[in-house]
Design a protein around this motif. Sequence first.
Motif, short mmCIF file in Angstrom:
data_model
loop_
_atom_site.label_atom_id
_atom_site.label_comp_id
_atom_site.label_asym_id
_atom_site.label_seq_id
_atom_site.Cartn_x
_atom_site.Cartn_y
_atom_site.Cartn_z
N VAL A 35 -9.33 3.11 16.85
CA VAL A 35 -10.56 2.60 16.24
C VAL A 35 -11.72 2.66 17.22
CG1 VAL A 35 -11.66 0.53 15.29
CG2 VAL A 35 -9.35 1.16 14.56
N GLU B 221 -10.29 7.79 5.11
CA GLU B 221 -9.67 6.70 4.36
C GLU B 221 -8.50 6.09 5.14
OE1 GLU B 221 -8.62 7.63 0.37
OE2 GLU B 221 -10.55 8.56 -0.09
N HIS C 85 0.83 -1.20 0.00
CA HIS C 85 0.00 0.00 0.00
C HIS C 85 0.86 1.25 0.00
CE1 HIS C 85 1.00 -0.56 4.25
NE2 HIS C 85 0.81 0.74 4.37
N PRO D 102 -6.34 -5.98 11.43
CA PRO D 102 -6.58 -7.43 11.29
C PRO D 102 -5.33 -8.21 10.91
CG PRO D 102 -8.34 -6.19 10.22
CD PRO D 102 -7.28 -5.19 10.59
N GLU E 97 -8.31 0.17 10.31
CA GLU E 97 -9.28 -0.76 10.90
C GLU E 97 -9.53 -1.98 10.03
OE1 GLU E 97 -13.85 -0.70 12.73
OE2 GLU E 97 -13.11 1.00 11.56
N GLY E 98 -9.63 -1.78 8.72
CA GLY E 98 -10.03 -2.86 7.83
C GLY E 98 -8.91 -3.74 7.33
N THR E 99 -7.68 -3.22 7.32
CA THR E 99 -6.57 -3.97 6.74
C THR E 99 -5.42 -4.22 7.73
OG1 THR E 99 -7.06 -3.07 4.55
CG2 THR E 99 -4.88 -4.05 4.87
N ASP F 96 -16.17 4.13 17.65
CA ASP F 96 -17.25 3.15 17.74
C ASP F 96 -18.58 3.86 17.99
OD1 ASP F 96 -18.90 1.26 19.93
OD2 ASP F 96 -18.10 0.22 18.17
N ASN G 241 -9.96 3.93 7.87
CA ASN G 241 -10.54 2.71 7.30
C ASN G 241 -9.45 1.69 6.97
OD1 ASN G 241 -13.15 3.66 7.49
ND2 ASN G 241 -13.23 4.41 5.38
N ALA G 242 -8.32 2.17 6.45
CA ALA G 242 -7.21 1.27 6.15
C ALA G 242 -6.64 0.66 7.43
CB ALA G 242 -6.11 2.02 5.39
N GLN H 154 -6.30 -0.32 18.42
CA GLN H 154 -7.60 -0.58 19.02
C GLN H 154 -8.15 0.68 19.69
OE1 GLN H 154 -6.56 -3.89 21.58
NE2 GLN H 154 -7.52 -5.36 20.22
#
Length: 275
Positions: A256, A21, A2, A32, A27-29, A260, A24-25, A253
């Motif tokens: 992010v 954006e 990336h 995890p 949290e989503g990528t 919530d 999101n990167a 964490q």
Amino acid sequence: MHKSAANLFKKTRRFADFHVEWLNALEGTLLPLLRDSLSSSSSSTSTQLSSAVHSLHRHLQSYYSALNLAASSSSCQLPQLLYPPWRNSLERPFLFLGDLHPYIFTTLLRSLLENDDHDSDDECAGVFLEENCNHLLGRPWQVLTAWKNPSKYTISRIEQIECGVRLMVPALWDRAKAEQARLADRVADQWTRASGEKTKDMTAVLGKAAAATTQGLAGVFLDANRLRKSVLADIMSATNVYQAGLFLEALAQFLVGLRDPELLEKFQHCPVKMR
């Protein structure tokens, strides 16, 4: 691979859009990926974890590079960067000069160290076999014990990092307050001199004073971001890959979690007694 956040951010782009954006990167990528690496028990765990740690650390670092780029590209953006409207009411108490307070980094680091210091010796060892403990917690033994009995070097470096932050944060805050005080002095002085002049002239007076203050605050803002980048880099150099992985997981964490929706709604509707 990336692209870095600094490369993704363009001078003409709204930083609020970029921030969404970027988060999101995270949290989503990246988070995890780091969690999977921390839970992996394959023979290549260390290599996978090292790559995940490097990617998340680089993502955090490039965010502050993008902040600096936004501040340097246009003085008009600085007020929003210092008081970001895209931050929610749960995030704002944790901000310092526009972004996450450096104390958050050292507090999270210290909590990892102290939590394991306070754990009972009978936890896992003596109550469960090592394999059972691994199965229950779902992580390799190296990860579970990463903050057990850290080396004297690690403890010494953590203390040095904490000391540096305690010295730098008040100094930055004093500089910011001094710039605000100079703004008041400039306006008061020039307003008195321009008393009785046309409104257009008075507007120019205020604009000139604000421009001088903005330039001073920009320097403070850039130095605050340098401090954040430096603290993160120092933490990475002071820890091994397992310790760094757990620290970055906790930090991600935290970032992010502050977004919530359920937690934010509870916070906004929480009754606060005035004293």
